[in-house]
Design a protein around this motif. Sequence first.
Motif, PDB file in Angstrom:
ATOM      1  N   GLY A 118       0.647  -0.729   0.089  1.00 25.53           N
ATOM      2  CA  GLY A 118      -0.021   0.095  -0.255  1.00 25.53           C
ATOM      3  C   GLY A 118       0.588   0.734  -0.108  1.00 25.53           C
ATOM      4  N   PHE A 119       1.968   1.334   0.718  1.00 24.76           N
ATOM      5  CA  PHE A 119       3.151   2.143   0.991  1.00 24.76           C
ATOM      6  C   PHE A 119       3.359   2.887  -1.025  1.00 24.76           C
ATOM      7  CE2 PHE A 119       7.309   3.984   1.765  1.00 24.76           C
ATOM      8  CZ  PHE A 119       6.281   4.898   1.887  1.00 24.76           C
ATOM      9  N   CYS A 120       3.753   1.753  -1.354  1.00 23.01           N
ATOM     10  CA  CYS A 120       3.986   1.631  -2.059  1.00 23.01           C
ATOM     11  C   CYS A 120       3.179   2.362  -3.435  1.00 23.01           C
ATOM     12  CB  CYS A 120       5.011   0.407  -2.897  1.00 23.01           C
ATOM     13  SG  CYS A 120       6.048  -0.313  -2.298  1.00 23.01           S
ATOM     14  N   LEU A 121       1.790   1.607  -3.743  1.00 30.10           N
ATOM     15  CA  LEU A 121       1.074   2.869  -4.685  1.00 30.10           C
ATOM     16  C   LEU A 121       0.625   3.603  -3.772  1.00 30.10           C
ATOM     17  CD1 LEU A 121      -0.979  -1.233  -4.326  1.00 30.10           C
ATOM     18  CD2 LEU A 121       0.331  -0.105  -6.218  1.00 30.10           C
ATOM     19  N   PRO A 127      -5.253   5.717  -5.816  1.00 27.55           N
ATOM     20  CA  PRO A 127      -6.366   6.028  -4.922  1.00 27.55           C
ATOM     21  C   PRO A 127      -6.683   5.126  -4.309  1.00 27.55           C
ATOM     22  CG  PRO A 127      -7.171   6.149  -7.137  1.00 27.55           C
ATOM     23  CD  PRO A 127      -6.062   5.825  -7.151  1.00 27.55           C
ATOM     24  N   LEU A 128      -6.726   5.142  -2.774  1.00 32.52           N
ATOM     25  CA  LEU A 128      -7.702   4.831  -2.190  1.00 32.52           C
ATOM     26  C   LEU A 128      -8.438   2.970  -2.498  1.00 32.52           C
ATOM     27  CD1 LEU A 128      -6.535   3.954   1.185  1.00 32.52           C
ATOM     28  CD2 LEU A 128      -8.379   5.526   1.342  1.00 32.52           C
ATOM     29  N   GLU A 129      -9.384   3.729  -3.260  1.00 31.94           N
ATOM     30  CA  GLU A 129     -10.114   2.306  -3.257  1.00 31.94           C
ATOM     31  C   GLU A 129      -9.343   1.401  -4.132  1.00 31.94           C
ATOM     32  OE1 GLU A 129     -10.774   5.679  -3.295  1.00 31.94           O
ATOM     33  OE2 GLU A 129     -11.748   6.398  -5.755  1.00 31.94           O
ATOM     34  N   ASP A 130      -8.656   2.231  -5.156  1.00 32.61           N
ATOM     35  CA  ASP A 130      -7.918   1.002  -5.398  1.00 32.61           C
ATOM     36  C   ASP A 130      -7.009   0.199  -5.567  1.00 32.61           C
ATOM     37  OD1 ASP A 130     -10.229   1.855  -7.834  1.00 32.61           O
ATOM     38  OD2 ASP A 130      -8.044   3.132  -8.914  1.00 32.61           O
TER      39      ASP A 130
END
Lengths: 323, 336
Positions: A118-121, A127-130
Amino acid sequence: MEAAFSMKDNLPLVQTVGLKRYFYAKPGFLARVLTGQKERTTKAVDGIDLLIREGETLGLVGESGCGKSTLGRVIVGLYPPTAGQVFYEGRPEPGGQMIFQNPYASLNPRHTVRQILGFCLEKRGVPLEDRESESVRLLERVGLTALHLDQYPRQFSGGQRQRIGVARALAMQPRFIVADEPVSALDVSVQAQILNLLEGLQEEMGVSFLLISHDLAVVHHMSHRVAVMYLGKIVETGSTESLFENPAHPYTRALLSAIPRLGKTKSARIRLQGAVPSAVDPPPGCRFQTRCPQRKDICGEIEPPPVAVKGDPGHVVWCHLRA
Amino acid sequence: MARSRKEEVLLIQGLEVSYQTDRGPVRAVRGVDLSVREGEILGLVGESGCGKSATLLSVMGLLPFPGKVVAGSIRVCGADVLALSKKELRSLRGSTVAMVFQDPMSTLNPAHKIGAQMKEALTVHGLPCTQDILVRLLQEVGIPSPEAVLGYYPHQLSGGMQQRVMIAIALSCRPKLILADEPTTALDVTIEAQILDLLRQINRERGTAIVLVTHNLAVASQFCHRIAVMYAGQIVEEGTVDEVLANPLHPYTQGLIGCIPRFKKGVPLTPIPGQVADLSENLHGCAFYPRCPKREPACLKTPQDLLDTGDRLVRCHKYGYLDYAETAAARDWGNE
């Protein structure tokens, strides 16, 4: 090999020009006053020009302490260079992602896989939801599943952790990855799984790799081209076929003849005397002169020039014997 | 298996080692039989956690705390190691059987000079230790300027030189058997070749038997006379190096060989699926079953025995109860 020839038309993706990285060790106050120790400079990377094309794997081999890991880290920007320049996608800046040797030490033990990816994304601006669906897609790409999302690194085996390391590198959608000894901490059966995974990624996504390894069998299997490093300098580079079949540098020859090969009877071996000298005070002239079985007087005085090796236009050796 | 009638320096029978942990016993070694004769080099190969180091450490009586030999017997030159008192074991170690460990930096004492550490090994066994003797020992393992090295601390030597010192100490009391636990794994490939040459030379000149524990099949193929492949605390295949590696019978040995890049372009690697078996669980039937590409229901029914196929031992029921002609047919099957 066909792939190696078509590779020539590919555009350069990563290039280093005169890249240097020195480390300075300043002795403590007492050591300076009492024993008169001076500041010591370790020339880990000392003037390196490399070129990695799109979709290509460049294998970087050499013994421990020759500076190969430092070079990889400078290229992705983990260390600033002391001199010289890294070009990534044509821009004068470092870039790319990294896969580390030790999958136990390179993942934060207090973060779940979801947090690690998640950190990398987030950095990539997803966006959070993806993020969840993207994380699952990454995990599935490296052979894990959505069930692994909320687990901690300690709950995985060594091979699975290295898969997470690969997924983390992929999360940034890099076109270039430095893999620093990606399989040397793993058992052979797991090693092959990870090597196949990396090969598959290259086939599908066209990622380029700088594969740093002391294992010549692994490098031969994975690389299109190979560069041999000794004490901060490249001593020979060429296509994998040309370099393994027709090694020109005495160091490359010794290295190749020292590899134990499965089932092959002992061939004539070139045995090197002694060990690699310290990079703090490298020998003048050719760096390899202190261990070279074919040393000439000139080797102790002048740095060897690059010389083309017949048969492969990309095969170059830095050696007086060939000049 | 027909073998020469030389003196047996190591005989292990039915060895079982178990580590007591909070989660119950972990059976690290589950019934190992091994024998090594004078002048022989045996390779013990397998992945981490397969019990190869635990087997070696049991021979030296050096199993770390929760580990215990729970069954079997170990004889070194006729002496029953498991029945010896601590004092007798101490005199056996070093003089009859010596060990070389993986990481020389952590086996040499960093606070003592090389000379003092070498002296200790000799005085413990009541042997003379003059300067000349120490210098000669270092010369034998190819250390340049040995007089100076005696006054060095370990950190002043490179990894390869440290490993040479370890070998000099191991050789100092002229043991009949050397146990080498991954002696070159921490070293670079050019240094590895130097150390293996040295060990081979010692074996040839003095007839010292060597047990080499390694995870590197290529090293074993270059160095050993016989190899035993271990998986999940058991030997799954044992025979001469040429036989086992050129023509592996057990699916695990075949799998291991398929995992190694072979310096041939275009030959894909075929990994073994899954993970190494968990030894804290009760294993029924063949331990390799979950990962075996050739498994069948019968593999789970009974514990697999080590079967003699005529030229080697294999722990796979597909080789059981065959006469010799059928074994040859089975071998073709193994080569598919």
